[in-house]
Design an enzyme around this catalytic site. Sequence first.
Site, mmCIF file in Angstrom:
data_model
loop_
_atom_site.group_PDB
_atom_site.id
_atom_site.type_symbol
_atom_site.label_atom_id
_atom_site.label_comp_id
_atom_site.label_asym_id
_atom_site.label_seq_id
_atom_site.Cartn_x
_atom_site.Cartn_y
_atom_site.Cartn_z
ATOM 1 N N HIS A 176 0.868 -1.185 0.000
ATOM 2 C CA HIS A 176 0.000 0.000 0.000
ATOM 3 C C HIS A 176 0.899 1.227 0.000
ATOM 4 O O HIS A 176 1.682 1.431 0.937
ATOM 5 C CB HIS A 176 -0.928 0.013 1.212
ATOM 6 C CG HIS A 176 -1.867 1.179 1.221
ATOM 7 N ND1 HIS A 176 -3.150 1.114 0.707
ATOM 8 C CD2 HIS A 176 -1.721 2.452 1.669
ATOM 9 C CE1 HIS A 176 -3.734 2.282 0.845
ATOM 10 N NE2 HIS A 176 -2.886 3.122 1.428
ATOM 11 N N CYS A 177 0.790 2.025 -1.049
ATOM 12 C CA CYS A 177 1.667 3.187 -1.201
ATOM 13 C C CYS A 177 0.981 4.424 -0.627
ATOM 14 O O CYS A 177 -0.061 4.851 -1.144
ATOM 15 C CB CYS A 177 2.007 3.411 -2.674
ATOM 16 S SG CYS A 177 3.114 4.814 -2.948
ATOM 17 N N PRO A 178 1.527 5.030 0.421
ATOM 18 C CA PRO A 178 0.892 6.228 0.981
ATOM 19 C C PRO A 178 1.032 7.448 0.090
ATOM 20 O O PRO A 178 0.259 8.403 0.222
ATOM 21 C CB PRO A 178 1.639 6.418 2.310
ATOM 22 C CG PRO A 178 2.964 5.772 2.108
ATOM 23 C CD PRO A 178 2.725 4.624 1.181
ATOM 24 N N GLY A 181 -1.865 6.952 -2.234
ATOM 25 C CA GLY A 181 -3.121 6.723 -1.529
ATOM 26 C C GLY A 181 -3.907 5.552 -2.064
ATOM 27 O O GLY A 181 -5.138 5.601 -2.127
#
Length: 434
Positions: A176-178, A181
């Site tokens: 999950h890439c912050p 998003g």
Amino acid sequence: MAPNDDPTRTKRLYQVWKGSNRFFFGGRLIFGPDVASLFLSTFLIAGPAIAFCIRMYIKIKHENANVGRNYSILILGALLAVLDLVFLFCTSGRDPGILPRNSNPPESDEAFEETTPSMEWVNGRTPHLKLPRTKDVMVNGHTVKVKYCDTCLLYRPPRASHCSICNNCVQRFDHHCPWVGQCIGIRNYRFFFMFISTATMLCLHVFICSWINLLEKEADSDSNLWKAMSHDVLSVILIVYCFIVVWFVGGLTVFHFYLICTNQTTYENFRYRYDKKENPYNKGTAGNLREMFFSKMPPSLNNFRSFVEESEHIVMGSMTPNFAEGEISSKEKIDIEMGNRLAEETGNSLPEILRNLDFDDLEDEMMVKNEGERPMDSLFMEGQDVKQSAEISIPGDDGKVKTNNSAAFQNGVGEFMESQTARNETDTSEQPRM
């Protein structure tokens, strides 16, 4: 019944979706719960790119030499910035490969009657539902374990994992890439790699061209480099910014290119370490590159704009991850309801052991065959005391009333009856106590 009271109202799937996603434009765009970070990423890309284009435009207007080259630098920088933003939104605003949820748990392929030290059951408390926590599947001649997801009520396909941030199972889950998003999965990994690689090329382009501007400034003014920097502060800021950022996006690009060549995901690389054991998904460098960049994009398994009955997803959302608490039979529900009603009538609460007791494991010792007959089962404590047994009536399928009594109630009923000793003394004869 009024129309507003109808529990089976028709809504679109994205309106009743139980994940943490954010939907826009009627379910056409799907983002993660941290979609606000997308604005920060956009600013970090567009801000320096616009400043660089303004610097090159000013240089073109004030200098007559190398106009064609400067226009090429300006156009290339603007094109890389636009492509990078496009890849960013393609990564963030599409379905990464979310697996549809089940409304009911799957049925076991075979009956497992007893557990083993190496087997963990999904629900060990409810005997009518026994599912193994993991199952073995064959992938390219290798045995791969797939896990059961308590939230989505399904066995995850190979390479799928549940994202705790988006609350979804994602096919070929990478991470999950912050910064975007969104989860990175099978349907947006290609765009994610193009995003970070384009960002790396943009940083290198701005970094090199800004140095060229400083060196040309130094040569034109016949001064040293420090004086040239004082007259072109914008180029200095761009050089420092790109030097810092290129290590981050460049490192990500190199790492993910290695993962693509070896056909791994970030999740698999950190968890399984395929360099120490054989990777069942590796097809060779050429085959892995072909699979990633020249294969057909799989379609989405969810039509978030389709119409569904809201009641179906209400039931699905009410299922708790712990089946021992969330999945009970209709007979158990009746037992619990009757126990609560008994507590309300007597004004005393049932002991904890009676609330949590599993009635499916108890045997009926006596049933009422005649309506006028009243059973009086006795619970013998230490072979001497006789106490009134607890009766819980359950309506049977034939409409008759059955009464469950068992010695398993002994400890719980003892606690319950001691709180009612004063009440029972007026109705029952005094029993001798030892």
